[in-house]
Write an enzyme that holds these catalytic residues in place. Structure first.
Site, mmCIF file in Angstrom:
data_model
loop_
_atom_site.group_PDB
_atom_site.id
_atom_site.type_symbol
_atom_site.label_atom_id
_atom_site.label_comp_id
_atom_site.label_asym_id
_atom_site.label_seq_id
_atom_site.Cartn_x
_atom_site.Cartn_y
_atom_site.Cartn_z
ATOM 1 N N GLU A 1 61.160 -50.335 76.489
ATOM 2 C CA GLU A 1 60.163 -49.397 75.947
ATOM 3 C C GLU A 1 60.414 -49.179 74.459
ATOM 4 O OE1 GLU A 1 60.657 -45.787 78.160
ATOM 5 O OE2 GLU A 1 60.524 -46.826 80.083
ATOM 6 N N LYS B 1 61.366 -47.280 71.332
ATOM 7 C CA LYS B 1 62.137 -46.052 71.116
ATOM 8 C C LYS B 1 61.449 -45.274 70.004
ATOM 9 C CE LYS B 1 66.872 -44.434 70.330
ATOM 10 N NZ LYS B 1 66.435 -43.299 69.570
ATOM 11 N N ASP C 1 60.445 -42.630 67.357
ATOM 12 C CA ASP C 1 61.219 -41.764 66.479
ATOM 13 C C ASP C 1 60.462 -40.462 66.257
ATOM 14 O OD1 ASP C 1 63.327 -41.004 64.998
ATOM 15 O OD2 ASP C 1 62.881 -42.253 63.257
ATOM 16 N N TYR D 1 57.668 -40.867 79.009
ATOM 17 C CA TYR D 1 58.400 -42.031 79.513
ATOM 18 C C TYR D 1 59.362 -41.735 80.642
ATOM 19 C CZ TYR D 1 61.573 -40.050 76.019
ATOM 20 O OH TYR D 1 62.333 -39.190 75.280
ATOM 21 N N LYS E 1 68.985 -50.599 68.801
ATOM 22 C CA LYS E 1 68.449 -50.090 67.535
ATOM 23 C C LYS E 1 68.026 -51.245 66.629
ATOM 24 C CE LYS E 1 68.977 -46.170 66.396
ATOM 25 N NZ LYS E 1 69.840 -45.001 66.398
ATOM 26 N N CYS F 1 51.510 -33.820 28.953
ATOM 27 C CA CYS F 1 50.855 -34.873 29.718
ATOM 28 C C CYS F 1 51.158 -36.208 29.037
ATOM 29 C CB CYS F 1 49.349 -34.642 29.777
ATOM 30 S SG CYS F 1 48.465 -36.037 30.494
ATOM 31 N N CYS G 1 47.387 -37.631 27.605
ATOM 32 C CA CYS G 1 46.622 -36.973 26.546
ATOM 33 C C CYS G 1 47.507 -36.163 25.602
ATOM 34 C CB CYS G 1 45.532 -36.089 27.140
ATOM 35 S SG CYS G 1 46.165 -34.614 27.941
ATOM 36 N N CYS H 1 48.567 -31.068 34.064
ATOM 37 C CA CYS H 1 47.983 -31.272 32.757
ATOM 38 C C CYS H 1 46.716 -30.418 32.783
ATOM 39 C CB CYS H 1 47.621 -32.738 32.546
ATOM 40 S SG CYS H 1 46.408 -32.965 31.231
ATOM 41 N N CYS I 1 41.248 -34.670 29.777
ATOM 42 C CA CYS I 1 42.305 -35.691 29.776
ATOM 43 C C CYS I 1 41.720 -37.003 30.305
ATOM 44 C CB CYS I 1 43.446 -35.234 30.666
ATOM 45 S SG CYS I 1 44.670 -36.509 30.985
HETATM 46 S S1 IVH Z 1 65.087 -42.508 77.632
HETATM 47 C C1 IVH Z 1 68.246 -40.934 80.173
HETATM 48 N N1 IVH Z 1 63.019 -43.638 76.502
HETATM 49 O O1 IVH Z 1 65.687 -41.646 71.983
HETATM 50 C C2 IVH Z 1 67.033 -41.136 79.404
HETATM 51 N N2 IVH Z 1 64.348 -42.176 75.178
HETATM 52 O O2 IVH Z 1 68.617 -42.052 71.444
HETATM 53 C C3 IVH Z 1 67.316 -41.097 77.944
HETATM 54 N N3 IVH Z 1 63.526 -41.853 72.891
HETATM 55 O O3 IVH Z 1 66.901 -38.542 72.983
HETATM 56 C C4 IVH Z 1 66.126 -41.202 77.110
HETATM 57 N N4 IVH Z 1 61.763 -43.154 73.086
HETATM 58 O O4 IVH Z 1 64.484 -38.665 72.261
HETATM 59 C C5 IVH Z 1 64.057 -42.798 76.334
HETATM 60 N N5 IVH Z 1 61.137 -44.671 75.654
HETATM 61 C C6 IVH Z 1 62.165 -43.847 75.488
HETATM 62 C C7 IVH Z 1 62.422 -43.182 74.264
HETATM 63 C C8 IVH Z 1 63.523 -42.356 74.146
HETATM 64 C C9 IVH Z 1 62.455 -42.354 72.291
HETATM 65 C C10 IVH Z 1 64.482 -40.968 72.241
HETATM 66 C C11 IVH Z 1 64.844 -39.772 73.039
HETATM 67 C C12 IVH Z 1 66.327 -39.798 73.159
HETATM 68 C C13 IVH Z 1 66.747 -40.736 72.097
HETATM 69 C C14 IVH Z 1 68.021 -41.426 72.520
#
Ligand code: IVH
Length: 673
Positions: free
Chosen positions: A113, A115, A117, A230, A319, A413, A416, A431, A436
């Site tokens: 999935e 991740k 942010d 998720y 990551k 500025c 001008c 300005c 200008c």
């Molecule tokens: S699963 C046990 N799935 O990433 C389940 N986390 O570094 C743990 N996060 O704190 C989380 N997308 O805030 C999961 N598809 C995803 C995610 C996800 C983002 C974040 C989540 C977690 C952090 C972990």
């Protein structure tokens, strides 16, 4: 059907269509049909205020501000994840967990999935109703942000969202998801904040977290936050699928937004391949991802593996390499904006970040530079996320050699040469010279742009050139250009000149709403311009309105009212308007055709409320306008008549308190007979 039943039905319908629109991106009714449902619900609730509940879709605008967030204990720990940075780490993880599996080498399948942010949220549903939403906090205890989450359209208020769904209503279900700020909205949003001298956010994640942690839900309601879910944290009274892949689908079927970028993987090698693909893909999607979360598909098996600290063994976060690089800050340039704001811009030694060469970065404002102690000549950390303009995270102070120079805010500025102005208490530096040349170029750019007059054949370079050679000295000059002058310019051939002139001519047929927007009055974007023209019908009537009158318009606050009156009070602006008028720009909104000899309602202003016996609101409005009357949205002392039907709400009481005459449909018919 009782009002109570009708309200319940309308809420389900409205919620369902919001979901079709915002979550599935596939509406099944027109905007007008949706509006009709929504307005019927609003009217019914206004007539029956005791039936309003916080989970009604009409309450998405945000409840009353809180003093502080209450604490919430999560039903199960909200865990974190251990990290992997490459395929080797991933295979090592698979190897490690072998020791806890029935057979170390058994076949496993996975779900990969994105991740996200953003910010983790924990959503509780009791008997299908959204009853509580919390932040992650320390994993055991979070903060109650229910009111803010209710303002986010993607958060279902009831599950299943589809009233036709055959899925049983879960008696108790706790869902985990991530709230985030879509990338395409971020830049625009920050720009609006900057103009309004409100907080500017460093990146989409901070904007999401700052927006969610507002004590006033109305602020959250104004931010374009959204959500992906998720995981299931806890449940009672329902059977949930054992496989993660099926759980995602279960969430989807209940009406939760689930990323369609998640993928099923038959084996660990497939996960490694997919991760490589994601490094490219991450730059093409509308949200920030910092990795791929790899989960063992068999959830009971995954859960049985236990934890290391706060990290479950059954999943791992792969990551991405940071989209950050260190480079030298060569200079801080000063950009002059349309409103005269002098904004700092970083000039960098070119550096490649995630496949793109970065030469410039935003620095937001001079307070920010001072706060981070960024100096010219510093090595700085530059971050790039998606399509967002790269920004400077901060300097690497350890790498200074003493030759670095502190950044001084401009005193003049740069274009001008007029003195720069800092309004006490504001971060922006201006300005203050309305003539200008650089501001003019920016204003022309904005005037002709797609969101304003949308003038074909008028590119952003054209404006700069015309200003430079002196053919355009104010905005209205663009309508006084002639063929000969243009043909004399370098690179201006017949065809180009024809296109430009016909684009300008065609733009005179644009609506006064676009024209008003294009004038670039502070706080008057296309939405506000629409409200104002709708209320006043013409630029001249708007120019004549005083502040109190402007504030009576629904959706217009004191800040906008002051900005509008100040703009029109300026003689230079008045002269500019006359020049536009002489050129034939649209000052008056077109009205529906007026019936022969039917001016009985000339000069009279109406407000319509409630349900009329035979006419719809639109029909009543058209009828009034056909006879020369005017219909506005809110009751004020300038209203002559309130046309009230059944279940009239707050407008009726307001009209009574102001002594406005109240009439019904029959009386209206007599008036125009
Ligand atoms: S699963 C046990 N799935 O990433 C389940 N986390 O570094 C743990 N996060 O704190 C989380 N997308 O805030 C999961 N598809 C995803 C995610 C996800 C983002 C974040 C989540 C977690 C952090 C972990």
């Amino acid at each position: 059907m009782t009002p109570q039943e009708r309200i319940a039905h309308l809420r389900d319908e409205v919620n369902f269509h919001l979901y079709r629109y915002h979550v599935l991106d596939s509406p099944v009714i027109s905007d007008a049909e949706y509006d009709a449902l929504y307005h019927e619900l609003v009217a019914l609730e206004q007539a029956n205020p005791t039936l309003i509940t916080p989970d009604s879709p009409t309450q998405r605008a945000g409840a009353e501000p809180l003093g502080a967030f209450a604490k919430v204990t999560h039903p199960a720990p909200i865990l974190s994840l251990s990290n992997a940075f490459n395929a080797d780490d991933l295979f090592a993880w698979r190897q490690r967990i072998g020791r806890y599996l029935p057979d170390p080498n058994m076949d496993l399948d996975y779900v990969a999935e994105p991740k996200l942010d953003g910010l983790t949220v924990v959503l509780t549903y009791e008997n299908g109703r959204f009853t509580q939403g919390a932040t992650r906090g320390n994993g055991e205890v979070g903060e109650d942000i229910t009111q803010n989450l209710r303002t986010i359209t993607a958060v279902p208020q009831r599950i299943p969202v589809d009233p036709q769904s055959e899925l049983p209503v879960p008696p108790y279900l706790v869902v985990r998801g991530e709230v985030f700020f879509p990338l395409d909205k971020f830049e625009q949003f920050n720009e609006r904040q900057r103009v309004a001298e409100k907080q500017v956010y460093m990146n989409p994640r901070n904007a999401a977290s700052g927006s969610l942690r507002q004590l006033d839900p109305k602020i959250t309601a104004g931010r374009p936050l959204t959500l992906f879910c998720y995981d299931l944290v806890a449940w009672e009274g329902v059977a949930v699928p054992d496989k993660q892949w099926d759980r995602l689908d279960y969430l989807r079927q209940l009406g939760f937004p689930v990323s369609s970028d998640s993928q099923y993987c038959d084996n660990i090698e497939a996960v490694a391949v997919l991760y490589e693909g994601w490094k490219e893909k991450r730059n093409q999607i509308n949200y920030e991802v910092d990795g791929v979360v790899v989960k063992i598909n068999d959830r009971p098996m995954a859960d049985s593996l236990g934890f290391v600290g706060k990290d479950p063994r059954g999943a791992v976060a792969m990551k991405f390499p940071a989209q950050e690089k260190t480079t030298r800050l060569l200079d801080v340039a000063v950009n002059v904006g349309r409103t005269g704001i002098l904004a700092p811009a970083a000039v960098l030694e070119p550096v490649e970040i995630g496949g793109v060469v970065v030469r410039n970065a935003t620095l937001h404002n001079y307070d920010e530079i001072a706060r981070k102690d960024i100096r010219i000549g510093d090595m700085v950390i530059v971050k790039r996320a998606g399509d967002v303009i790269p920004y400077i995270v901060g300097p690497v102070a350890e790498r200074r050699d003493g030759s670095e120079r502190v950044v001084e805010p401009p005193t003049h500025c740069p274009v001008c040469g007029e003195p720069a102005l800092r309004v006490p208490g504001e971060v922006a530096i201006y300005c203050d010279n309305p003539s200008c040349p650089e501001q003019l170029v920016r204003r022309v750019e904005y005037f002709v742009s797609r969101g304003a007059m949308d003038i074909d054949g008028f590119g952003s370079k054209t404006g700069a050139l015309l200003a430079e050679v002196g053919l355009v000295k104010d905005l209205a000059d663009i309508y006084y250009l002639n063929r000969e002058e243009l043909l004399a310019l370098e690179g201006f051939k017949d065809k180009k000149v024809d296109n430009l002139l016909s684009g300008l001519e065609a733009s005179k047929k644009q609506s006064p709403v676009r024209f008003l927007t294009a004038l670039g009055i502070r706080f008057v974007g296309s939405v506000v311009a629409g409200l104002l023209i709708n209320e006043f019908d013409s630029i001249d009537a708007l120019a004549a309105a005083d502040q109190a009158r402007l504030e009576e318009v629904e959706g217009i606050g004191p800040g906008t009212a002051v900005s509008v009156t100040t703009w029109f009070a300026d003689e230079r602006h008045r002269a500019l308007l006359e020049k536009f008028r002489a050129a034939g720009l649209p000052f008056v909104a077109e009205k529906p055709a007026v019936g022969a000899g039917s001016r009985q309602l000339d000069g009279l202003t109406f407000v319509i409320t409630g349900t009329l016996p035979t006419l719809s609101r639109d029909e009543a409005k058209a009828l009034i306008e056909t006879h020369g009357g005017k219909v506005t949205g809110s009751v004020s002392k300038n209203t002559h008549f309130l046309l009230a039907g059944e279940k009239a709400g707050s407008k009726l009481s307001k009209a009574e308190s102001l002594g406005v005459a109240i009439i019904d449909e029959a009386r209206l018919n007599e008036m125009i007979a």
